[in-house]
Design a protein around this motif. Structure first.
Motif, short mmCIF file in Angstrom:
data_model
loop_
_atom_site.label_atom_id
_atom_site.label_comp_id
_atom_site.label_asym_id
_atom_site.label_seq_id
_atom_site.Cartn_x
_atom_site.Cartn_y
_atom_site.Cartn_z
N ILE A 54 -86.68 -9.00 35.32
CA ILE A 54 -86.76 -9.97 36.42
C ILE A 54 -87.31 -11.26 35.82
CG2 ILE A 54 -87.80 -10.53 38.65
CD1 ILE A 54 -88.07 -7.53 39.16
N PHE A 55 -86.63 -12.36 36.10
CA PHE A 55 -87.01 -13.63 35.51
C PHE A 55 -87.85 -14.47 36.48
CE2 PHE A 55 -82.89 -12.45 33.59
CZ PHE A 55 -83.33 -12.26 32.29
N GLN A 56 -88.49 -15.48 35.93
CA GLN A 56 -89.35 -16.35 36.73
C GLN A 56 -88.58 -17.04 37.85
OE1 GLN A 56 -91.42 -19.57 34.54
NE2 GLN A 56 -93.31 -18.63 35.23
N THR A 57 -87.29 -17.19 37.67
CA THR A 57 -86.45 -17.81 38.71
C THR A 57 -86.20 -16.88 39.89
OG1 THR A 57 -84.46 -16.98 37.61
CG2 THR A 57 -85.22 -19.19 36.99
N GLY A 58 -86.52 -15.59 39.72
CA GLY A 58 -86.22 -14.60 40.75
C GLY A 58 -84.95 -13.82 40.47
N ASP A 59 -84.20 -14.21 39.44
CA ASP A 59 -82.97 -13.51 39.09
C ASP A 59 -83.27 -12.12 38.52
OD1 ASP A 59 -80.70 -15.43 39.49
OD2 ASP A 59 -81.97 -16.66 38.21
N HIS A 60 -82.37 -11.18 38.80
CA HIS A 60 -82.46 -9.83 38.25
C HIS A 60 -81.33 -9.67 37.22
CE1 HIS A 60 -85.10 -7.94 41.48
NE2 HIS A 60 -84.90 -9.18 41.89
N TRP A 61 -81.64 -9.01 36.11
CA TRP A 61 -80.63 -8.73 35.07
C TRP A 61 -80.78 -7.28 34.64
CZ3 TRP A 61 -81.61 -6.83 30.23
CH2 TRP A 61 -80.53 -6.82 29.32
N TYR A 62 -79.66 -6.62 34.37
CA TYR A 62 -79.74 -5.27 33.83
C TYR A 62 -78.46 -4.95 33.08
CZ TYR A 62 -76.62 -3.83 37.64
OH TYR A 62 -75.55 -3.70 38.49
N VAL A 63 -78.53 -3.94 32.23
CA VAL A 63 -77.36 -3.44 31.52
C VAL A 63 -77.63 -1.98 31.16
CG1 VAL A 63 -78.17 -4.16 29.23
CG2 VAL A 63 -75.71 -3.92 29.66
N ARG A 64 -76.59 -1.19 31.05
CA ARG A 64 -76.77 0.23 30.74
C ARG A 64 -75.68 0.69 29.78
NH1 ARG A 64 -74.89 0.39 36.26
NH2 ARG A 64 -72.78 1.25 36.38
N LYS A 65 -75.94 1.83 29.13
CA LYS A 65 -74.96 2.37 28.19
C LYS A 65 -75.15 3.87 28.05
CE LYS A 65 -73.25 1.95 23.40
NZ LYS A 65 -71.84 1.82 23.80
N MET A 66 -74.03 4.59 28.06
CA MET A 66 -74.04 6.03 27.81
C MET A 66 -73.70 6.31 26.36
SD MET A 66 -74.73 8.28 30.20
CE MET A 66 -73.72 9.67 29.70
N HIS A 67 -74.33 7.33 25.78
CA HIS A 67 -74.09 7.71 24.39
C HIS A 67 -73.54 9.13 24.33
CE1 HIS A 67 -76.18 4.18 22.68
NE2 HIS A 67 -76.91 4.27 23.78
N LYS A 68 -72.74 9.39 23.30
CA LYS A 68 -72.13 10.71 23.16
C LYS A 68 -73.15 11.77 22.80
CE LYS A 68 -67.52 9.04 21.86
NZ LYS A 68 -66.46 9.05 20.82
N GLN A 69 -74.13 11.40 21.96
CA GLN A 69 -75.12 12.36 21.49
C GLN A 69 -76.47 12.12 22.15
OE1 GLN A 69 -74.37 14.92 19.52
NE2 GLN A 69 -72.24 14.19 19.49
#
Length: 396
Positions: A300-315
């Motif tokens: 969460i940034f000071q501007t109020g914006d939300h950011w996220y990212v995700r990733k699945m792995h085989k192992q």
């Protein structure tokens, strides 16, 4: 991807207790009802408002304002110190009321929660609007006559939360395929949960200036041009009423979050704290004797914006080194010029650990033995006696 607006019957209810801390104080002290009041941790001349009553908000008081600043335009403004036991009682009672209607209840904070009604139709056999009215009445009877809640009903968590904020205070609204376009037509981009100035600027750069244009944008435009990640696909589905915000919790997860004590867009400040966050999450993972295959990081940034990212792995993975490496790869995709106020990591797609089975690869065994040895030292002599040198600043 080309999705129509979801035609599913709305089964998600968002409950939002209005100005929770301030309203709880007005409930406890009748003399404060109808007056502009605020709540702070410890009263001093320069203390800040952490919660304001609706009367105070109507006069321009905002969270974060200093007491002396507010008193310049509201001389009779009343500031109170927080009373955690009182708020805990409100939280426990609200949680109990909500769980009477569905086994699937998630409290988002001390003053708001979500009820998922999927699979309960045969039990209730009545509209959710009727249940919402009943919950509002129970809050008045079981918590206090001055307490008011907003109830929002939608086909996903996003729309339910939007509905809960549509007609504050004391509202009850439904957003579904019947009125979703009307709702978006009455809003600005920054009215939408999760869209603050930074994301608004990104949308504007793609010639998207209204929620209606946001809704009409293609999945490819949002993913490639605006958000430049899977976040764009999530928004494409979210705006149409499809659920994307409960995927991880259904799978089971462990995670931690960190509110930044020093707020700078500087990796020398941020990364030690992020590494410590990853290592404490790894400890929780191993304590539960599970391995993970998915990583989800957010900020969460000071501007109020939300950011996220995700990733699945085989192992599957479990060591602090692997967790930090995988999480850092994702975390480095954030807009680095922006100042972070809070950040977190969640490990998901958990499965029973196979660490007791010796690998045929010596390097794998060494990583497991080292991780186990560090955990055993920390368990014996105190949590995080041993940890990465890079995480030292984050620990403090």
């Amino acid at each position: 991807m080309n999705l129509e607006i979801s035609k599913e019957e709305a089964q998600i209810m968002h409950i939002d207790l209005n100005s929770a801390y301030a309203t709880a104080e007005q409930q406890a002290h009748k003399s404060l009802r109808g007056k502009p009041i605020g709540v702070t941790n410890r009263i001093s001349k320069h203390c800040c408002v952490i919660a304001a009553s609706y009367e105070a908000k109507a006069l321009g008081v905002k969270v974060g304002m200093r007491l002396d600043e507010v008193q310049q335009f509201i001389p009779d403004f009343v500031m109170l110190e927080t009373d955690p036991p009182k708020y805990h009682h409100v939280y426990q009672t609200l949680c109990k009321i909500m769980k009477d209607y569905s086994p699937d209840v998630k409290m988002k904070s001390i003053d708001e929660g979500v009820i998922d009604f999927h699979g309960t139709a045969d039990y209730h056999k009545r509209p959710l609007t009727e249940i919402g009215m009943e919950i509002k009445e129970r809050v008045r009877k079981e918590i206090g006559s001055h307490m008011r809640i907003n109830v929002g009903i939608g086909t996903n968590r996003f729309l339910a939360k939007e509905a809960a904020g549509w007609h504050k205070p004391d509202g009850l609204d439904v957003i579904d395929f019947r009125n979703i376009k009307k709702y978006y037509a009455e809003r600005k981009l920054t009215d939408l949960t999760g869209i603050a100035s930074h994301f608004e600027a990104r949308l504007n750069a793609a010639n998207i200036f209204t929620p209606t244009e946001f809704l009409n944008a293609s999945s490819d435009t949002l993913r490639r041009l605006v958000f430049r990640s899977v976040i764009g696909e999530d928004w494409y589905q979210r705006l149409r009423g499809y659920e994307v915000d409960n995927v991880i919790t259904k799978l089971g997860n462990v995670g931690r979050q960190f509110v930044l004590d020093v707020r700078k867009a500087d990796d020398n400040v941020i990364l030690p704290r992020f590494q410590y966050l990853c290592e404490t999450t790894g400890k929780k993972l191993r304590y539960n004797n599970v391995d993970a295959r998915g990583v989800y990081v957010w900020a969460i940034f000071q501007t109020g914006d939300h950011w996220y990212v995700r990733k699945m792995h085989k192992q599957p993975f479990f060591t602090d080194r692997d967790i930090y490496a995988k999480a850092l790869y994702l975390f480095n995709q954030r807009p680095k010029h922006m100042i972070i106020t809070a950040m977190g990591i969640t490990l998901y797609k958990l499965e029973p650990s196979t660490r007791s089975q010796q690998s045929i690869f010596d390097e794998v065994n060494k990583a497991e033995w080292l991780t186990t040895a560090i955990d055993e030292v920390n368990e014996r002599y105190g949590n995080f006696i041993l940890f990465s040198a890079n995480a030292l600043e984050g620990k403090h």
